[in-house]
Enzyme design. Structure first.
Site, PDB file in Angstrom:
ATOM      1  N   LYS A 110       0.848  -1.201   0.000  1.00 47.64           N
ATOM      2  CA  LYS A 110       0.000   0.000   0.000  1.00 47.64           C
ATOM      3  C   LYS A 110       0.882   1.249   0.000  1.00 47.64           C
ATOM      4  O   LYS A 110       2.087   1.169   0.297  1.00 47.64           O
ATOM      5  CB  LYS A 110      -0.910  -0.014   1.226  1.00 47.64           C
ATOM      6  CG  LYS A 110      -0.161  -0.007   2.559  1.00 47.64           C
ATOM      7  CD  LYS A 110      -1.109  -0.230   3.744  1.00 47.64           C
ATOM      8  CE  LYS A 110      -0.330  -0.399   5.031  1.00 47.64           C
ATOM      9  NZ  LYS A 110      -1.190  -0.843   6.147  1.00 47.64           N
ATOM     10  N   ARG A 119     -10.925  -0.269  14.323  1.00 47.70           N
ATOM     11  CA  ARG A 119     -10.821   0.507  13.086  1.00 47.70           C
ATOM     12  C   ARG A 119     -11.855  -0.025  12.097  1.00 47.70           C
ATOM     13  O   ARG A 119     -12.879   0.616  11.882  1.00 47.70           O
ATOM     14  CB  ARG A 119      -9.381   0.381  12.545  1.00 47.70           C
ATOM     15  CG  ARG A 119      -9.076   1.291  11.383  1.00 47.70           C
ATOM     16  CD  ARG A 119      -7.596   1.320  11.047  1.00 47.70           C
ATOM     17  NE  ARG A 119      -7.057   0.044  10.573  1.00 47.70           N
ATOM     18  CZ  ARG A 119      -5.792  -0.121  10.175  1.00 47.70           C
ATOM     19  NH1 ARG A 119      -4.950   0.889  10.184  1.00 47.70           N
ATOM     20  NH2 ARG A 119      -5.367  -1.293   9.746  1.00 47.70           N
ATOM     21  N   HIS A 143      -6.488  -7.606  12.945  1.00 47.76           N
ATOM     22  CA  HIS A 143      -5.283  -6.767  12.909  1.00 47.76           C
ATOM     23  C   HIS A 143      -4.967  -6.303  14.327  1.00 47.76           C
ATOM     24  O   HIS A 143      -5.862  -5.921  15.073  1.00 47.76           O
ATOM     25  CB  HIS A 143      -5.536  -5.568  11.986  1.00 47.76           C
ATOM     26  CG  HIS A 143      -4.317  -4.740  11.694  1.00 47.76           C
ATOM     27  ND1 HIS A 143      -3.140  -5.280  11.223  1.00 47.76           N
ATOM     28  CD2 HIS A 143      -4.103  -3.398  11.771  1.00 47.76           C
ATOM     29  CE1 HIS A 143      -2.252  -4.303  11.043  1.00 47.76           C
ATOM     30  NE2 HIS A 143      -2.817  -3.152  11.367  1.00 47.76           N
ATOM     31  N   ARG A 174       1.093 -10.927   7.158  1.00 46.69           N
ATOM     32  CA  ARG A 174       0.992  -9.710   6.342  1.00 46.69           C
ATOM     33  C   ARG A 174       2.121  -8.771   6.752  1.00 46.69           C
ATOM     34  O   ARG A 174       2.068  -8.175   7.818  1.00 46.69           O
ATOM     35  CB  ARG A 174      -0.350  -8.999   6.599  1.00 46.69           C
ATOM     36  CG  ARG A 174      -1.582  -9.833   6.343  1.00 46.69           C
ATOM     37  CD  ARG A 174      -2.844  -8.961   6.436  1.00 46.69           C
ATOM     38  NE  ARG A 174      -2.954  -8.241   7.686  1.00 46.69           N
ATOM     39  CZ  ARG A 174      -3.567  -8.705   8.770  1.00 46.69           C
ATOM     40  NH1 ARG A 174      -4.149  -9.886   8.765  1.00 46.69           N
ATOM     41  NH2 ARG A 174      -3.613  -7.973   9.865  1.00 46.69           N
ATOM     42  N   TYR A 214      13.786  31.982   4.598  1.00 47.61           N
ATOM     43  CA  TYR A 214      12.566  32.692   5.007  1.00 47.61           C
ATOM     44  C   TYR A 214      12.570  32.975   6.501  1.00 47.61           C
ATOM     45  O   TYR A 214      12.877  32.100   7.305  1.00 47.61           O
ATOM     46  CB  TYR A 214      11.326  31.866   4.668  1.00 47.61           C
ATOM     47  CG  TYR A 214      11.056  31.756   3.190  1.00 47.61           C
ATOM     48  CD1 TYR A 214      10.825  32.894   2.416  1.00 47.61           C
ATOM     49  CD2 TYR A 214      11.031  30.512   2.575  1.00 47.61           C
ATOM     50  CE1 TYR A 214      10.579  32.787   1.056  1.00 47.61           C
ATOM     51  CE2 TYR A 214      10.771  30.392   1.218  1.00 47.61           C
ATOM     52  CZ  TYR A 214      10.545  31.537   0.458  1.00 47.61           C
ATOM     53  OH  TYR A 214      10.294  31.422  -0.874  1.00 47.61           O
ATOM     54  N   CYS A 258      12.642  25.236   2.844  1.00 48.84           N
ATOM     55  CA  CYS A 258      11.734  25.857   1.863  1.00 48.84           C
ATOM     56  C   CYS A 258      10.928  24.757   1.164  1.00 48.84           C
ATOM     57  O   CYS A 258      11.118  23.573   1.421  1.00 48.84           O
ATOM     58  CB  CYS A 258      12.520  26.634   0.812  1.00 48.84           C
ATOM     59  SG  CYS A 258      13.689  27.824   1.479  1.00 48.84           S
ATOM     60  N   MET A 259      10.057  25.149   0.240  1.00 49.63           N
ATOM     61  CA  MET A 259       9.239  24.162  -0.463  1.00 49.63           C
ATOM     62  C   MET A 259      10.116  23.195  -1.265  1.00 49.63           C
ATOM     63  O   MET A 259       9.855  21.993  -1.307  1.00 49.63           O
ATOM     64  CB  MET A 259       8.243  24.867  -1.391  1.00 49.63           C
ATOM     65  CG  MET A 259       7.218  23.922  -1.983  1.00 49.63           C
ATOM     66  SD  MET A 259       6.094  24.735  -3.128  1.00 49.63           S
ATOM     67  CE  MET A 259       5.112  25.739  -2.037  1.00 49.63           C
ATOM     68  N   ASP A 260      11.161  23.737  -1.895  1.00 50.41           N
ATOM     69  CA  ASP A 260      11.949  22.918  -2.819  1.00 50.41           C
ATOM     70  C   ASP A 260      13.437  22.883  -2.491  1.00 50.41           C
ATOM     71  O   ASP A 260      14.210  22.264  -3.238  1.00 50.41           O
ATOM     72  CB  ASP A 260      11.809  23.464  -4.246  1.00 50.41           C
ATOM     73  CG  ASP A 260      10.413  23.926  -4.530  1.00 50.41           C
ATOM     74  OD1 ASP A 260       9.510  23.075  -4.525  1.00 50.41           O
ATOM     75  OD2 ASP A 260      10.203  25.150  -4.697  1.00 50.41           O
TER      76      ASP A 260
HETATM   77  C1  LIG Z   1      -0.516  -1.821   6.892  1.00 53.30           C
HETATM   78  C2  LIG Z   1      -1.085  -3.103   7.345  1.00 53.30           C
HETATM   79  C3  LIG Z   1      -0.263  -4.216   7.556  1.00 53.30           C
HETATM   80  C4  LIG Z   1       1.246  -4.143   7.523  1.00 53.30           C
HETATM   81  O1  LIG Z   1       1.742  -3.559   8.704  1.00 53.30           O
HETATM   82  P1  LIG Z   1       3.315  -3.561   8.999  1.00 53.30           P
HETATM   83  O2  LIG Z   1       3.413  -3.078  10.392  1.00 53.30           O
HETATM   84  O3  LIG Z   1       3.923  -2.602   8.017  1.00 53.30           O
HETATM   85  O4  LIG Z   1       3.781  -4.950   8.777  1.00 53.30           O
HETATM   86  C5  LIG Z   1      -0.871  -5.432   7.826  1.00 53.30           C
HETATM   87  N1  LIG Z   1      -2.215  -5.539   7.909  1.00 53.30           N
HETATM   88  C6  LIG Z   1      -3.039  -4.496   7.738  1.00 53.30           C
HETATM   89  C7  LIG Z   1      -4.501  -4.683   7.857  1.00 53.30           C
HETATM   90  C8  LIG Z   1      -2.513  -3.239   7.477  1.00 53.30           C
HETATM   91  O5  LIG Z   1      -3.309  -2.177   7.333  1.00 53.30           O
END
Ligand SMILES: *Cc1c(COP(=O)(O)O)cnc(C)c1O
Length: 370
Positions: free
Chosen positions: A38, A136, A165, A221, A265, A310-312
């Site tokens: 992601k 969540r 999770h 995951r 700035y 700065c921005m850049d």
């Molecule tokens: C982002 C996420 C993960 C991965 O988490 P890490 O701490 O980067 O391993 C796993 N499961 C879900 C649902 C997540 O949103």
């Protein structure tokens, strides 16, 4: 041609490191790896990261949004991809057409998935998300069995997975995660006792995949670890994991200023004597934070950033670095000589974590794969 001849600032991403990190985690856990890509692969680039993860043995991908899943499909990545965030109702068909697995946690979503799948004369792959304490997304754990029973009765639905999770698996106190783990375990037992057998059960994020083998089930995951970064200070990545990302730039200009000159700035920095001040073409629009007390690496040494970012662009103080010249390469994150600035260090300096540092590097910074 060297990168510094071509770019103002760039990321160097070591895909070999990502591949090895995935391979190591696969050996370490002994279960399948769902590589989490992601947020553009935590800033590393989703598609190149996914391809490296496949070489390392990843068999699943996880993303937050359907658009991210489609990006993988467009790149001809054929492994299962799970969207574990919210999918807007209008996008269910697109997901099913592209063989993207969706997360659901209520009856309305189940109905949507079923209707879309029937229209397409295909099956919708769904994972049931259970809230065991993250608060969540997810069906409340006490309502999980009922929804699981509805899923198996719904036409055109493939019950591909069930998952939860953890909120605090990266902390040294095990108790909050013990509670989540037990509550998920109880539900899984009830589901199995009813003869319901989703293809995969999963719970562990990176932190739990290091510390909690009993939560592995069918796959882990993992996001932060495949990039070689620490889940937290209390849960560091073992030595075998290597960070994949470095952030570099060049010195665009150097001048010697008299005492009493304001820099940048607001003139937040004023020279106190004759000072050598350099300029680096990286700013907050690139994801470098506009806060005081930053350092970057020049000629293998730490030099302070002076004045406001700065921005850049930003200015640096080069008095100690006689060897610094215009067009020299500098490192904002990563190693130079024997010095290193880690994503963890930047995270603590910026009052956030390493995750936000790497995800926050802007899209205009080119990703160069090495
Ligand atoms: C982002 C996420 C993960 C991965 O988490 P890490 O701490 O980067 O391993 C796993 N499961 C879900 C649902 C997540 O949103």
């Amino acid at each position: 041609m060297q990168n510094k001849e071509n770019w103002s600032t760039w990321l160097e991403i070591d895909l070999g490191a990502i591949e090895k990190n995935v391979r190591f985690l696969h050996q370490y856990t002994g279960v399948e790896i769902m590589a989490i890509v992601k947020a553009n692969g935590y800033g590393h680039g989703a598609v190149p990261t996914a391809q490296a993860a496949i070489r390392g043995g990843a068999t699943w991908f996880g993303v937050a949004r359907i658009e991210e899943a489609l990006e993988l499909r467009t790149a001809h990545i054929t492994q299962p991809v799970l969207v574990f965030g919210y999918t807007p109702p209008g996008k269910f068909r697109l997901a099913i057409e592209n063989d993207i697995s969706l997360t659901i946690w209520n009856q309305e979503q189940l109905k949507l998935a079923s209707v879309a799948a029937l229209q397409l004369k295909r099956k919708a792959n769904i994972h049931l998300k259970v809230d065991t304490g993250m608060s969540r997304l997810g069906v409340q754990v006490e309502d999980g069995l009922k929804l699981a029973q509805q899923i198996v009765k719904t036409p055109a639905i493939e019950f591909e997975g069930i998952f939860t999770h953890f909120a605090r698996a990266d902390e040294s106190d095990p108790t909050p995660t013990d509670i989540q783990e037990a509550s998920f375990g109880d539900l899984i037992k009830k589901v199995r006792d009813c003869g319901i057998t989703p293809k995969v059960i999963h719970a562990a994020n990176s932190a739990a995949s290091l510390t909690r083998p009993e939560t592995y089930y069918d796959l882990v995951r993992s996001g932060i670890l495949i990039y070689g970064l620490d889940p937290s200070d209390e849960c560091p990545a073992p030595q075998s994991f290597r960070p994949a990302l470095s952030w570099k730039s060049v010195i665009s200009h150097i001048k010697t200023l008299p005492a009493g000159r304001g820099v940048g700035y607001g003139h937040e920095y004023i020279t106190s004597r004759m000072e050598r001040i350099g300029t680096v073409p990286v700013g907050y629009a690139d994801g470098y934070r506009r806060i005081a007390k930053n350092f970057i690496l020049v000629a293998g040494e730490r030099v302070p950033v002076v004045g406001r970012i700065c921005m850049d662009q930003m200015m640096i103080q080069l008095d100690k670095i006689n060897a610094a010249h215009v067009s020299d390469e500098v490192t904002l994150l990563g190693s130079q000589g024997s010095e290193r600035i880690s994503a963890e260090e930047l995270g603590s300096r910026w009052h956030t974590n390493n995750y936000e540092v790497v995800c926050g590097i802007g899209p205009r910074v080119p990703r160069i794969y090495v």
